[in-house]
Structure formats: C-alpha cells, structure tokens
Scaffold this motif. Structure first.
Motif, PDB file in Angstrom:
ATOM      1  N   ASP A  91       0.833  -1.206   0.000  1.00  0.00           N
ATOM      2  CA  ASP A  91       0.000   0.000   0.000  1.00  0.00           C
ATOM      3  C   ASP A  91       0.867   1.255   0.000  1.00  0.00           C
ATOM      4  OD1 ASP A  91      -2.227  -1.642   0.050  1.00  0.00           O
ATOM      5  OD2 ASP A  91      -2.659  -1.316   2.183  1.00  0.00           O
ATOM      6  N   LEU A  92       1.922   1.240   0.818  1.00  0.00           N
ATOM      7  CA  LEU A  92       2.848   2.371   0.869  1.00  0.00           C
ATOM      8  C   LEU A  92       3.486   2.596  -0.505  1.00  0.00           C
ATOM      9  CD1 LEU A  92       4.509   4.509   2.479  1.00  0.00           C
ATOM     10  CD2 LEU A  92       6.179   2.672   2.902  1.00  0.00           C
ATOM     11  N   LYS A  93       3.939   1.516  -1.134  1.00  0.00           N
ATOM     12  CA  LYS A  93       4.591   1.638  -2.443  1.00  0.00           C
ATOM     13  C   LYS A  93       3.638   2.191  -3.504  1.00  0.00           C
ATOM     14  CE  LYS A  93       6.738  -2.014  -3.611  1.00  0.00           C
ATOM     15  NZ  LYS A  93       7.900  -2.733  -4.041  1.00  0.00           N
ATOM     16  N   LEU A  94       2.385   1.730  -3.493  1.00  0.00           N
ATOM     17  CA  LEU A  94       1.396   2.243  -4.456  1.00  0.00           C
ATOM     18  C   LEU A  94       1.180   3.741  -4.255  1.00  0.00           C
ATOM     19  CD1 LEU A  94      -1.113  -0.736  -4.298  1.00  0.00           C
ATOM     20  CD2 LEU A  94       0.083   0.025  -6.371  1.00  0.00           C
ATOM     21  N   GLU A  95       1.070   4.152  -2.999  1.00  0.00           N
ATOM     22  CA  GLU A  95       0.848   5.563  -2.690  1.00  0.00           C
ATOM     23  C   GLU A  95       2.072   6.412  -3.074  1.00  0.00           C
ATOM     24  OE1 GLU A  95       1.363   8.982  -0.346  1.00  0.00           O
ATOM     25  OE2 GLU A  95       1.566   7.276   1.014  1.00  0.00           O
ATOM     26  N   LEU A  96       3.263   5.927  -2.740  1.00  0.00           N
ATOM     27  CA  LEU A  96       4.495   6.671  -3.048  1.00  0.00           C
ATOM     28  C   LEU A  96       4.742   6.742  -4.554  1.00  0.00           C
ATOM     29  CD1 LEU A  96       6.885   5.342  -0.249  1.00  0.00           C
ATOM     30  CD2 LEU A  96       5.707   7.565  -0.351  1.00  0.00           C
ATOM     31  N   ALA A  97       4.374   5.692  -5.277  1.00  0.00           N
ATOM     32  CA  ALA A  97       4.563   5.694  -6.736  1.00  0.00           C
ATOM     33  C   ALA A  97       3.699   6.783  -7.383  1.00  0.00           C
ATOM     34  CB  ALA A  97       4.221   4.330  -7.320  1.00  0.00           C
ATOM     35  N   LYS A  98       2.521   7.012  -6.821  1.00  0.00           N
ATOM     36  CA  LYS A  98       1.677   8.112  -7.342  1.00  0.00           C
ATOM     37  C   LYS A  98       2.298   9.456  -6.990  1.00  0.00           C
ATOM     38  CE  LYS A  98      -2.683   5.664  -7.132  1.00  0.00           C
ATOM     39  NZ  LYS A  98      -3.407   5.098  -6.003  1.00  0.00           N
ATOM     40  N   ARG A  99       2.733   9.578  -5.737  1.00  0.00           N
ATOM     41  CA  ARG A  99       3.265  10.854  -5.268  1.00  0.00           C
ATOM     42  C   ARG A  99       4.587  11.215  -5.941  1.00  0.00           C
ATOM     43  NH1 ARG A  99       4.919  11.699   0.835  1.00  0.00           N
ATOM     44  NH2 ARG A  99       3.345  10.092   1.076  1.00  0.00           N
ATOM     45  N   PHE A 100       5.431  10.216  -6.180  1.00  0.00           N
ATOM     46  CA  PHE A 100       6.770  10.466  -6.737  1.00  0.00           C
ATOM     47  C   PHE A 100       6.935   9.811  -8.104  1.00  0.00           C
ATOM     48  CE2 PHE A 100       7.439  10.422  -2.042  1.00  0.00           C
ATOM     49  CZ  PHE A 100       7.755  11.772  -1.898  1.00  0.00           C
ATOM     50  N   GLN A 101       5.894   9.837  -8.927  1.00  0.00           N
ATOM     51  CA  GLN A 101       5.932   9.059 -10.163  1.00  0.00           C
ATOM     52  C   GLN A 101       7.058   9.454 -11.107  1.00  0.00           C
ATOM     53  OE1 GLN A 101       1.951  10.015 -11.551  1.00  0.00           O
ATOM     54  NE2 GLN A 101       2.696  10.103 -13.626  1.00  0.00           N
ATOM     55  N   ASN A 102       7.569  10.677 -10.985  1.00  0.00           N
ATOM     56  CA  ASN A 102       8.668  11.092 -11.863  1.00  0.00           C
ATOM     57  C   ASN A 102       9.975  11.303 -11.112  1.00  0.00           C
ATOM     58  OD1 ASN A 102       7.171  11.161 -14.343  1.00  0.00           O
ATOM     59  ND2 ASN A 102       6.092  12.915 -13.482  1.00  0.00           N
ATOM     60  N   ASP A 103      10.067  10.754  -9.905  1.00  0.00           N
ATOM     61  CA  ASP A 103      11.269  10.940  -9.097  1.00  0.00           C
ATOM     62  C   ASP A 103      11.611   9.647  -8.358  1.00  0.00           C
ATOM     63  OD1 ASP A 103      13.331  11.758  -7.421  1.00  0.00           O
ATOM     64  OD2 ASP A 103      12.319  13.605  -6.790  1.00  0.00           O
ATOM     65  N   ARG A 104      12.350   8.796  -9.042  1.00  0.00           N
ATOM     66  CA  ARG A 104      12.711   7.477  -8.505  1.00  0.00           C
ATOM     67  C   ARG A 104      13.486   7.585  -7.183  1.00  0.00           C
ATOM     68  NH1 ARG A 104      13.049   2.336 -11.140  1.00  0.00           N
ATOM     69  NH2 ARG A 104      12.222   3.286 -13.012  1.00  0.00           N
ATOM     70  N   LYS A 105      14.401   8.554  -7.088  1.00  0.00           N
ATOM     71  CA  LYS A 105      15.195   8.702  -5.864  1.00  0.00           C
ATOM     72  C   LYS A 105      14.317   9.082  -4.679  1.00  0.00           C
ATOM     73  CE  LYS A 105      19.777   9.430  -7.588  1.00  0.00           C
ATOM     74  NZ  LYS A 105      20.593  10.272  -8.394  1.00  0.00           N
ATOM     75  N   ALA A 106      13.378   9.991  -4.884  1.00  0.00           N
ATOM     76  CA  ALA A 106      12.473  10.393  -3.800  1.00  0.00           C
ATOM     77  C   ALA A 106      11.587   9.218  -3.392  1.00  0.00           C
ATOM     78  CB  ALA A 106      11.614  11.581  -4.235  1.00  0.00           C
ATOM     79  N   TYR A 107      11.140   8.422  -4.360  1.00  0.00           N
ATOM     80  CA  TYR A 107      10.333   7.227  -4.084  1.00  0.00           C
ATOM     81  C   TYR A 107      11.118   6.267  -3.179  1.00  0.00           C
ATOM     82  CZ  TYR A 107       8.526   2.510  -4.979  1.00  0.00           C
ATOM     83  OH  TYR A 107       8.078   1.227  -4.823  1.00  0.00           O
ATOM     84  N   THR A 108      12.362   6.015  -3.551  1.00  0.00           N
ATOM     85  CA  THR A 108      13.204   5.098  -2.788  1.00  0.00           C
ATOM     86  C   THR A 108      13.472   5.636  -1.384  1.00  0.00           C
ATOM     87  OG1 THR A 108      14.216   4.278  -4.808  1.00  0.00           O
ATOM     88  CG2 THR A 108      15.442   3.888  -2.773  1.00  0.00           C
ATOM     89  N   ARG A 109      13.785   6.916  -1.281  1.00  0.00           N
ATOM     90  CA  ARG A 109      14.022   7.530   0.035  1.00  0.00           C
ATOM     91  C   ARG A 109      12.777   7.433   0.912  1.00  0.00           C
ATOM     92  NH1 ARG A 109      16.746  11.533  -2.711  1.00  0.00           N
ATOM     93  NH2 ARG A 109      14.899  12.867  -2.727  1.00  0.00           N
ATOM     94  N   ALA A 110      11.608   7.686   0.321  1.00  0.00           N
ATOM     95  CA  ALA A 110      10.363   7.720   1.090  1.00  0.00           C
ATOM     96  C   ALA A 110       9.989   6.353   1.663  1.00  0.00           C
ATOM     97  CB  ALA A 110       9.227   8.266   0.222  1.00  0.00           C
ATOM     98  N   LYS A 111      10.401   5.287   1.015  1.00  0.00           N
ATOM     99  CA  LYS A 111      10.059   3.955   1.545  1.00  0.00           C
ATOM    100  C   LYS A 111      11.160   3.386   2.436  1.00  0.00           C
ATOM    101  CE  LYS A 111      11.514   1.281  -2.431  1.00  0.00           C
ATOM    102  NZ  LYS A 111      11.458  -0.027  -2.982  1.00  0.00           N
ATOM    103  N   SER A 112      12.300   4.056   2.524  1.00  0.00           N
ATOM    104  CA  SER A 112      13.442   3.500   3.252  1.00  0.00           C
ATOM    105  C   SER A 112      13.171   3.346   4.749  1.00  0.00           C
ATOM    106  CB  SER A 112      14.711   4.308   3.002  1.00  0.00           C
ATOM    107  OG  SER A 112      14.585   5.590   3.550  1.00  0.00           O
TER     108      SER A 112
END
Length: 168
Positions: A134-155
C-alpha cells in the motif's frame, strides 16, 4: 526503460518469469552458482511491486564473481559495476529477454543477506507485506517522476522491517 516509477498489484506471472530468466542464465553459471534467488518485491506473493524481477546469483568466491561477469557477457549481459552496493555486481540484461535486474555476489555479501532477510520476513508476515505494498502504491503516485524520492520515502519502512527481521 522509463525513468518513472510504476507500481502495480501483484502478478503471479512474476514467478514464471523469474524461472525463465533463471533457466536462461543457469547453463553458463551452473558450475559456480550456489543459488539463483528471486528477490525484491516481485518475489513476495501478494505484494504490489514495480513489474521488474530482481535476481541474485550467489557464488562462493570473488574469483567466481569475475568468472560470472565473463560468462554473463557471453549471453549479452552488460556489467554495470556495483552501482554503490560494494561486492554486488549489477548487470543490464540482453535486448532479447524481458527487462530485469540481475546481481552477482558472494554468499557472505551483506546486500544479499539483506535481500533474503527482507523477502523471507515479508513472505511470512502478510500484514506487513500488505502495508508495504500500500505504501509503495501511494508513493509511486506521489513520486511518479522521481525514482530517488520514491526510494528515500520507503526506506524508513524497509529499515523498520529489517530491524524486526533481526538485521543488525
């Protein structure tokens, strides 16, 4: 490959794809590979993931890592170095096979141990796996054009799971 972040619901075909990819590399590595492991989110039943299979090829020694680099090149893999994960060599797949991430490392490599600990914990803790998906689905929407921010946000979540699983 696009640079955007795409996370999708679990697809049981990921297991078959891993098996096909494993069977593709196994013939050139059979005498040196201790294991070829399906790791990452696609290896956890029910877990939402980026639709890219991750594979760890485990060998016993550094000379075997070098041998694996040479042999994978014969199949069309392009060695990318360790990409910042010391002792874990990354490869870009040949053009004629589905896109995936392939890594080679020794059995005592910390990144490999982390991959297995994380995978096995999520496989046996469905509620945590659902929360992570669920977290990954939400973060992928929020950071769909920023892979680094997506990775940081789930760390933070990843580190908490690793701690629960016994990572020190």
């Amino acid at each position: 490959m696009s640079s955007g972040v795409q996370v999708v619901e679990y697809d049981s075909d990921w297991v078959r794809l891993f098996e096909q990819l494993r069977d593709f590399v196994h013939p050139v590595l059979s005498d040196i590979a201790i294991k070829i492991e399906h790791v990452g989110s696609t290896s956890v039943p029910g877990l939402a993931a980026k639709p890219i299979v991750d594979m760890d090829v485990i060998v016993s020694s550094q000379p075997d890592v070098q041998l694996a680099i040479q042999r994978l090149a014969e199949l069309g893999y392009v060695h990318e170095g360790d990409l910042g994960a010391t002792g874990r060599e990354a490869f870009m797949p040949p053009l004629n096979v589905p896109w995936h991430h392939l890594y080679v490392c020794t059995v005592n490599n910390a990144e490999y141990k982390r991959h297995i600990l994380f995978r096995d914990y999520l496989r046996s803790h469905a509620e945590d796996a659902k929360q992570y998906g669920d977290l990954k689905l939400e973060l992928a929407k929020r950071f769909q054009n920023d892979r680094k921010a997506y990775t940081r946000a789930k760390s933070e979540f990843v580190n908490e799971i690793l701690k629960r699983a016994g990572w020190r």
